[in-house]
Design a protein around this motif. Structure first.
Motif, PDB file in Angstrom:
ATOM      1  N   LEU A 190       0.834  -1.197   0.000  1.00  0.00           N
ATOM      2  CA  LEU A 190       0.000   0.000   0.000  1.00  0.00           C
ATOM      3  C   LEU A 190       0.875   1.256   0.000  1.00  0.00           C
ATOM      4  O   LEU A 190       1.696   1.459   0.896  1.00  0.00           O
ATOM      5  CB  LEU A 190      -0.928  -0.006   1.220  1.00  0.00           C
ATOM      6  N   HIS A 191       0.662   2.090  -0.988  1.00  0.00           N
ATOM      7  CA  HIS A 191       1.497   3.264  -1.250  1.00  0.00           C
ATOM      8  C   HIS A 191       1.175   4.445  -0.334  1.00  0.00           C
ATOM      9  O   HIS A 191       0.160   4.468   0.371  1.00  0.00           O
ATOM     10  CB  HIS A 191       1.305   3.694  -2.701  1.00  0.00           C
ATOM     11  N   GLY A 192       2.028   5.453  -0.408  1.00  0.00           N
ATOM     12  CA  GLY A 192       1.832   6.673   0.359  1.00  0.00           C
ATOM     13  C   GLY A 192       0.909   7.655  -0.333  1.00  0.00           C
ATOM     14  O   GLY A 192       0.475   7.456  -1.471  1.00  0.00           O
ATOM     15  N   GLY A 193       0.603   8.770   0.352  1.00  0.00           N
ATOM     16  CA  GLY A 193      -0.275   9.792  -0.189  1.00  0.00           C
ATOM     17  C   GLY A 193       0.312  10.455  -1.420  1.00  0.00           C
ATOM     18  O   GLY A 193       1.529  10.651  -1.527  1.00  0.00           O
ATOM     19  N   LEU A 194      -0.555  10.785  -2.378  1.00  0.00           N
ATOM     20  CA  LEU A 194      -0.196  11.412  -3.646  1.00  0.00           C
ATOM     21  C   LEU A 194       0.710  10.529  -4.492  1.00  0.00           C
ATOM     22  O   LEU A 194       1.378  11.014  -5.399  1.00  0.00           O
ATOM     23  CB  LEU A 194       0.466  12.785  -3.433  1.00  0.00           C
ATOM     24  N   ALA A 195       0.728   9.238  -4.200  1.00  0.00           N
ATOM     25  CA  ALA A 195       1.534   8.289  -4.968  1.00  0.00           C
ATOM     26  C   ALA A 195       0.607   7.219  -5.537  1.00  0.00           C
ATOM     27  O   ALA A 195      -0.606   7.395  -5.608  1.00  0.00           O
ATOM     28  CB  ALA A 195       2.627   7.673  -4.099  1.00  0.00           C
ATOM     29  N   SER A 196       1.176   6.106  -5.949  1.00  0.00           N
ATOM     30  CA  SER A 196       0.401   4.970  -6.441  1.00  0.00           C
ATOM     31  C   SER A 196       1.256   3.720  -6.241  1.00  0.00           C
ATOM     32  O   SER A 196       2.403   3.802  -5.769  1.00  0.00           O
ATOM     33  CB  SER A 196       0.048   5.144  -7.923  1.00  0.00           C
ATOM     34  N   GLY A 197       0.722   2.575  -6.643  1.00  0.00           N
ATOM     35  CA  GLY A 197       1.499   1.348  -6.536  1.00  0.00           C
ATOM     36  C   GLY A 197       2.808   1.409  -7.287  1.00  0.00           C
ATOM     37  O   GLY A 197       3.755   0.666  -6.972  1.00  0.00           O
ATOM     38  N   GLU A 198       2.899   2.294  -8.272  1.00  0.00           N
ATOM     39  CA  GLU A 198       4.135   2.441  -9.056  1.00  0.00           C
ATOM     40  C   GLU A 198       5.332   2.793  -8.196  1.00  0.00           C
ATOM     41  O   GLU A 198       6.477   2.535  -8.581  1.00  0.00           O
ATOM     42  CB  GLU A 198       3.973   3.529 -10.129  1.00  0.00           C
ATOM     43  N   MET A 199       5.085   3.398  -7.032  1.00  0.00           N
ATOM     44  CA  MET A 199       6.212   3.843  -6.214  1.00  0.00           C
ATOM     45  C   MET A 199       7.091   2.674  -5.765  1.00  0.00           C
ATOM     46  O   MET A 199       8.266   2.861  -5.447  1.00  0.00           O
ATOM     47  CB  MET A 199       5.724   4.628  -4.994  1.00  0.00           C
ATOM     48  N   PHE A 200       6.521   1.458  -5.764  1.00  0.00           N
ATOM     49  CA  PHE A 200       7.278   0.294  -5.316  1.00  0.00           C
ATOM     50  C   PHE A 200       8.024  -0.412  -6.455  1.00  0.00           C
ATOM     51  O   PHE A 200       8.644  -1.458  -6.211  1.00  0.00           O
ATOM     52  CB  PHE A 200       6.342  -0.700  -4.626  1.00  0.00           C
ATOM     53  N   ALA A 201       7.972   0.133  -7.664  1.00  0.00           N
ATOM     54  CA  ALA A 201       8.594  -0.533  -8.817  1.00  0.00           C
ATOM     55  C   ALA A 201      10.065  -0.898  -8.591  1.00  0.00           C
ATOM     56  O   ALA A 201      10.484  -2.006  -8.939  1.00  0.00           O
ATOM     57  CB  ALA A 201       8.439   0.329 -10.077  1.00  0.00           C
ATOM     58  N   PRO A 202      10.893  -0.013  -8.016  1.00  0.00           N
ATOM     59  CA  PRO A 202      12.307  -0.377  -7.826  1.00  0.00           C
ATOM     60  C   PRO A 202      12.508  -1.576  -6.891  1.00  0.00           C
ATOM     61  O   PRO A 202      13.512  -2.279  -6.998  1.00  0.00           O
ATOM     62  CB  PRO A 202      12.931   0.893  -7.227  1.00  0.00           C
ATOM     63  N   LEU A 203      11.565  -1.803  -5.981  1.00  0.00           N
ATOM     64  CA  LEU A 203      11.703  -2.879  -4.995  1.00  0.00           C
ATOM     65  C   LEU A 203      10.903  -4.118  -5.365  1.00  0.00           C
ATOM     66  O   LEU A 203      10.981  -5.135  -4.665  1.00  0.00           O
ATOM     67  CB  LEU A 203      11.253  -2.381  -3.617  1.00  0.00           C
ATOM     68  N   LEU A 204      10.143  -4.035  -6.449  1.00  0.00           N
ATOM     69  CA  LEU A 204       9.241  -5.131  -6.793  1.00  0.00           C
ATOM     70  C   LEU A 204       9.967  -6.466  -6.988  1.00  0.00           C
ATOM     71  O   LEU A 204       9.470  -7.507  -6.547  1.00  0.00           O
ATOM     72  CB  LEU A 204       8.439  -4.764  -8.038  1.00  0.00           C
ATOM     73  N   PRO A 205      11.147  -6.494  -7.634  1.00  0.00           N
ATOM     74  CA  PRO A 205      11.842  -7.778  -7.786  1.00  0.00           C
ATOM     75  C   PRO A 205      12.137  -8.471  -6.449  1.00  0.00           C
ATOM     76  O   PRO A 205      12.045  -9.701  -6.350  1.00  0.00           O
ATOM     77  CB  PRO A 205      13.126  -7.408  -8.519  1.00  0.00           C
ATOM     78  N   ALA A 206      12.465  -7.684  -5.433  1.00  0.00           N
ATOM     79  CA  ALA A 206      12.730  -8.276  -4.111  1.00  0.00           C
ATOM     80  C   ALA A 206      11.449  -8.858  -3.527  1.00  0.00           C
ATOM     81  O   ALA A 206      11.441  -9.980  -2.996  1.00  0.00           O
ATOM     82  CB  ALA A 206      13.318  -7.231  -3.169  1.00  0.00           C
ATOM     83  N   PHE A 207      10.364  -8.119  -3.621  1.00  0.00           N
ATOM     84  CA  PHE A 207       9.102  -8.583  -3.040  1.00  0.00           C
ATOM     85  C   PHE A 207       8.506  -9.764  -3.806  1.00  0.00           C
ATOM     86  O   PHE A 207       7.850 -10.624  -3.219  1.00  0.00           O
ATOM     87  CB  PHE A 207       8.094  -7.440  -2.984  1.00  0.00           C
ATOM     88  N   THR A 208       8.701  -9.808  -5.126  1.00  0.00           N
ATOM     89  CA  THR A 208       8.075 -10.871  -5.925  1.00  0.00           C
ATOM     90  C   THR A 208       8.921 -12.132  -6.004  1.00  0.00           C
ATOM     91  O   THR A 208       8.471 -13.127  -6.579  1.00  0.00           O
ATOM     92  CB  THR A 208       7.791 -10.385  -7.354  1.00  0.00           C
ATOM     93  N   ALA A 209      10.113 -12.129  -5.421  1.00  0.00           N
ATOM     94  CA  ALA A 209      10.975 -13.316  -5.495  1.00  0.00           C
ATOM     95  C   ALA A 209      10.280 -14.542  -4.911  1.00  0.00           C
ATOM     96  O   ALA A 209      10.410 -15.653  -5.452  1.00  0.00           O
ATOM     97  CB  ALA A 209      12.297 -13.053  -4.774  1.00  0.00           C
ATOM     98  N   ASP A 210       9.529 -14.346  -3.828  1.00  0.00           N
ATOM     99  CA  ASP A 210       8.858 -15.474  -3.177  1.00  0.00           C
ATOM    100  C   ASP A 210       7.413 -15.179  -2.810  1.00  0.00           C
ATOM    101  O   ASP A 210       6.809 -15.922  -2.040  1.00  0.00           O
ATOM    102  CB  ASP A 210       9.620 -15.882  -1.907  1.00  0.00           C
ATOM    103  N   HIS A 211       6.862 -14.081  -3.350  1.00  0.00           N
ATOM    104  CA  HIS A 211       5.508 -13.684  -2.982  1.00  0.00           C
ATOM    105  C   HIS A 211       4.694 -13.276  -4.199  1.00  0.00           C
ATOM    106  O   HIS A 211       5.246 -12.784  -5.186  1.00  0.00           O
ATOM    107  CB  HIS A 211       5.535 -12.502  -2.000  1.00  0.00           C
TER     108      HIS A 211
END
Length: 270
Positions: free
Chosen positions: A33-54
């Motif tokens: 869940l993203h911060g204010g005035l942002a969107s899910g896109e804000m996590f793009a740089p970290l997505l590979p780490a999060f999607t490795a096992d999830h």
């Protein structure tokens, strides 16, 4: 005016909100869940780490990103109800929830209001009382409103909204709603004290509230009262934890590799 999008997600209708949702990876489900005035896109740089096992579910919350606003206040409790309804809609069962700033407040409210929806919770940069934030931050928040829209042109937040929002002309309205939400006093001390979901309280060491406040929140969960012991027998009974990340601020916390590594270390503990 309607903006066109070519994003890889889809929409889910819950609680009268046409929520934009993206799903990435496979494994145990994790809602980011993203911060204010942002969107899910804000996590793009970290997505590979999060999607490795999830299996990661990115949600654009009410009025943010590719989710249009609706006729109701921008209230973290209502958005928490949206997230819980979305999890049910997707048939995911108990999920891990990681939220930052506004998204962290929403994540916290999901755990408070819908504990059966959450397996483990990471709440990052979330004061539990309004007066815990520094006075200068509260003064800045009082300036948020439609009148600030012109001054925000050229900022990443404005650019994102103009690029992806279904109704880009709603930006001043969003600022008004965020300003109204920020002006509301709140204190969820007792609700946090009663949390039954294993929770990681996370903050930057130079966040919008002093580190001591987040230590105080950890204390509400039974943390910091005794030595943890050789085998962890002295840790909080609910499985709660605290992380103050070094060298970071409120504004770069959620883009740091430390954010992903710390959250995943807690989520994957069992």
């Amino acid at each position: 005016m309607t903006a066109s999008t070519t994003a890889p997600g889809r929409y889910a209708d819950v609680n009268g909100v046409h929520l934009y949702v993206e799903t990435h990876g496979s494994g145990r489900p994790l809602v980011l869940l993203h911060g204010g005035l942002a969107s899910g896109e804000m996590f793009a740089p970290l997505l590979p780490a999060f999607t490795a096992d999830h299996q990661v579910v990115l949600v654009d919350l009410q009025g943010h990103g590719r989710t249009a606003d609706v006729d109701r206040p921008l209230d973290a409790r209502l958005m928490a109800d949206d997230v819980a309804a979305l999890v049910d809609h997707l048939g995911l069962g108990p999920v891990d929830v990681v939220g930052y700033s506004m998204g962290g407040k929403v994540a916290l409210d999901v755990a408070i209001r819908h504990p059966g929806t959450v397996r483990r919770l990471v709440a990052a940069s979330v004061p539990v009382r309004r007066d815990a934030s520094y006075p200068e931050i509260l003064a800045q928040q009082e300036q948020v409103g439609a009148a600030a829209a012109e001054f925000m042109k050229g900022t990443p937040m404005y650019e994102l909204y103009q690029r992806v929002a279904p109704r880009p002309e709603d930006f001043p309205r969003l600022l008004d709603k965020i300003g109204a939400a920020l002006a509301q006093d709140f204190d969820v001390t007792e609700e946090v004290r009663g949390l039954t979901v294993p929770t990681l309280i996370m903050a930057a060491d130079a966040d919008m509230a002093p580190p001591g406040h987040f230590v105080e929140v950890f204390g509400l969960l039974g943390g910091g009262r005794r030595d943890g012991g050789w085998t962890g027998e002295g840790r909080p009974e609910g499985g709660h934890a605290l992380a103050i990340l070094p060298g970071l601020t409120h504004y770069d916390l959620a883009s740091s590799p430390l954010f992903a590594a710390t959250a995943l270390a807690f989520l994957d503990r069992d």
